[in-house]
Design an enzyme around this catalytic site. Structure first.
Site, short mmCIF file in Angstrom:
data_model
loop_
_atom_site.label_atom_id
_atom_site.label_comp_id
_atom_site.label_asym_id
_atom_site.label_seq_id
_atom_site.Cartn_x
_atom_site.Cartn_y
_atom_site.Cartn_z
N GLY A 235 -61.08 -90.50 -31.20
CA GLY A 235 -62.30 -89.33 -29.99
C GLY A 235 -62.34 -88.47 -31.46
O GLY A 235 -63.21 -87.81 -30.75
N GLY B 217 -51.65 -76.71 -42.72
CA GLY B 217 -52.51 -76.78 -41.81
C GLY B 217 -52.68 -75.89 -40.61
O GLY B 217 -51.82 -77.03 -39.35
N THR C 215 -67.36 -86.25 -43.22
CA THR C 215 -66.03 -86.14 -42.33
C THR C 215 -64.68 -87.07 -43.64
O THR C 215 -65.19 -87.56 -44.81
CB THR C 215 -65.88 -87.58 -40.99
OG1 THR C 215 -65.76 -88.43 -41.61
CG2 THR C 215 -67.00 -86.39 -40.29
N CYS C 216 -63.04 -87.55 -43.07
CA CYS C 216 -62.32 -87.79 -43.66
C CYS C 216 -63.43 -89.28 -44.28
O CYS C 216 -62.29 -90.13 -45.11
CB CYS C 216 -61.06 -87.92 -43.95
SG CYS C 216 -60.80 -88.62 -41.93
N ASN C 217 -63.89 -89.97 -43.59
CA ASN C 217 -64.06 -91.27 -43.30
C ASN C 217 -65.61 -91.98 -43.54
O ASN C 217 -65.61 -92.40 -43.97
CB ASN C 217 -62.78 -92.50 -42.79
CG ASN C 217 -63.62 -91.90 -41.78
OD1 ASN C 217 -63.91 -91.97 -40.73
ND2 ASN C 217 -61.79 -92.16 -40.55
N ARG C 218 -66.62 -90.74 -43.92
CA ARG C 218 -67.73 -90.80 -43.01
C ARG C 218 -68.29 -89.61 -43.98
O ARG C 218 -67.92 -88.53 -43.92
CB ARG C 218 -68.18 -91.85 -42.27
CG ARG C 218 -68.71 -90.72 -40.95
CD ARG C 218 -69.14 -90.94 -40.25
NE ARG C 218 -67.95 -91.82 -39.70
CZ ARG C 218 -68.49 -93.55 -39.47
NH1 ARG C 218 -69.68 -93.84 -39.80
NH2 ARG C 218 -67.50 -93.67 -38.80
N SER D 29 -55.16 -80.59 -37.66
CA SER D 29 -53.21 -80.46 -37.86
C SER D 29 -53.52 -80.27 -36.24
O SER D 29 -51.71 -80.63 -35.63
CB SER D 29 -53.25 -78.89 -38.58
OG SER D 29 -53.98 -78.70 -39.59
N SER E 154 -65.37 -96.38 -37.03
CA SER E 154 -64.06 -95.84 -37.21
C SER E 154 -63.38 -96.21 -38.36
O SER E 154 -62.61 -97.39 -37.62
CB SER E 154 -63.38 -94.60 -35.83
OG SER E 154 -64.80 -93.81 -35.56
#
Length: 439
Positions: A115, A189, A49-52, A194, A109
């Site tokens: 969520g 997007g 994902t964007c952070n993991r 989005s 997170s």
């Protein structure tokens, strides 16, 4: 076999590095298959994902598996292993279970309690299932993590305690633009993030929403859900010139919003993509404000302060996670002893049948009624003798040292070590007879 997690996240690595390691599409599929090909790995799933970026695997050797996963991450991301290793974390067995349950609950997170991670874990599970890299161990573990995450969000205020990335972005936008009601918003997007962005804008009172996407039909569908309008991707520069607030998250591999597309004026851009959608050079333009995942990380938006009852919500979710981890591990340990119990009952059944055969050979004149009575008596005696130790060993197996009891049972009854493993591969077993059923 044990569960292993090797990964890096916003807590251990800068966004720039996460951006390089993050994989999707064919690259993610190749990573799954490459990791599974290692002889110490049986099952594998990856959350990117964007952070993991995390690889979950069922393995039979700890050190060899850590090396294998780390090397594959390095190869497929193109980040040298010596650079990557400084930011990797490793969780094993009980800690791996606790980590996944915490991730699914939103405790790990960037924005506490968000969520989105549940959908991301669900997508990772589906991909691994489709690619055939998932087996019963990880499948059950990940399914349980989704249930734990849902329970955490349902039973606590963790959703309210930590706003979504979009919500945080809009709060920052209002510091620059003032109230966003009446502003024109542009969503670049049409994916899940989005869609969340558009819905959050609508709930915040923004009525002028434009959606731009490479696939125009998807832009139209998303725009219709929020009463906005869709624009062609080729008109992106013109729409940027008329927008006050821009949220971009396309999943593209190259920059989508370049510096020459943005006019020097008061405009707020929220870049939630990884890799970046917006050229960081736009920050040099007068009046232009760009907030991306890296700047959010630098601002420490995931800090667990006590505003809005956050501490209480966090404590409640941690309690749920601890409870669910204990229950999962207890059930998992009990399941490990089941093959040994079944193997023991199977051996006892074989002994009974052999002795009954010998009895028949010695007393051929024994009538059928008497033979049936003797058969039932012997079986009842064996069942009663085995009942207490098998029930007790299953209870004891739920403790952290439970494997030792199964080991002792195998040693005491001289069970073939191959038999419990063979029984363990059977989908359904009758615990009383030790025979395979339901296949």
């Amino acid at each position: 076999m044990s569960v292993l997690v090797v990964g890096l996240s916003h807590r251990t690595a800068p966004v720039a590095l996460l951006e390089r390691v993050s994989l999707s599409g064919d690259a993610l599929v190749k990573l799954l298959h490459d990791v599974q090909q290692d002889d110490c790995v049986a099952e594998v799933m990856a959350v990117s994902t964007c952070n993991r970026v995390e690889v979950y695997a069922e393995v039979d050797r700890f050190h060899a598996a850590v090396t294998a996963v780390s090397e594959r991450l390095s190869i497929h991301s193109g980040v040298p292993l010596e650079q990557l290793s400084n930011h990797l974390y490793v969780h094993y067995e009980d800690r791996a279970v606790e980590h996944l349950f915490s991730v699914g609950s939103g405790l790990d997170s960037m924005v506490l309690g968000e969520g989105q991670i549940l959908g991301q874990v669900r997508s990772a599970l589906k991909l691994a299932q489709e690619q055939g890299t998932l087996g019963p161990t990880l499948n059950e573990l990940v399914q349980q993590s989704l249930r734990v995450g849902k329970r955490s969000h349902t039973e606590t205020g963790i959703d309210r305690a930590g706003a979504s990335l979009v919500g945080v972005g809009l709060t920052l936008a209002e510091r620059v633009l003032g109230p966003i009601q009446g502003k024109r918003a542009l969503v670049v997007g049409a994916g899940s993030m989005s869609a969340l962005s558009a819905a959050t804008l609508q709930r915040a009172g923004v009525t002028d929403i434009v959606v731009v996407n490479r696939t125009h039909d998807r832009a139209v569908r998303l725009a219709q859900t929020v009463g906005g309008r869709a624009a062609e991707f080729g008109d992106l520069a013109r729409e940027l010139a008329e927008a006050d607030l821009v949220i971009s998250c396309t999943g593209a591999t190259d920059v989508v919003v370049t510096a020459d597309m943005v006019t020097a004026r008061e405009i707020f851009l929220l870049d939630l993509a990884l890799p970046h959608d917006v050229d960081p050079a736009v920050r040099r333009l007068p009046g232009v404000t760009l907030v991306d995942l890296e700047s959010m990380q630098d601002d420490g938006i995931d800090a667990e302060t006590d505003d809005g009852g956050r501490a209480e919500a966090v404590a409640a979710v941690r309690g749920i996670v601890a409870e669910e981890v204990a229950a999962y591990l207890s059930a998992e340990r009990a399941a490990r002893v089941t093959p040994t119990v079944v193997a023991l009952r199977s051996k006892a059944a074989d002994v009974v049948e052999a002795e009954l055969g010998r009895l028949t050979a010695r007393l051929p004149e024994l009538d059928g009624r008497a033979r049936d009575e003797v058969t039932q008596t012997i079986r009842r005696v064996v069942d009663k003798l085995l009942h207490e130790p098998t029930v007790r060993v299953k209870q004891l197996a739920e403790s952290p040292a439970g494997d030792h009891y199964a080991e002792a049972l195998r040693e005491l009854f001289n069970l073939d070590p191959k038999v419990p493993r063979a029984v363990g591969s059977i989908e359904k077993v009758d615990m009383d007879t030790g025979k395979e059923v339901g296949r």
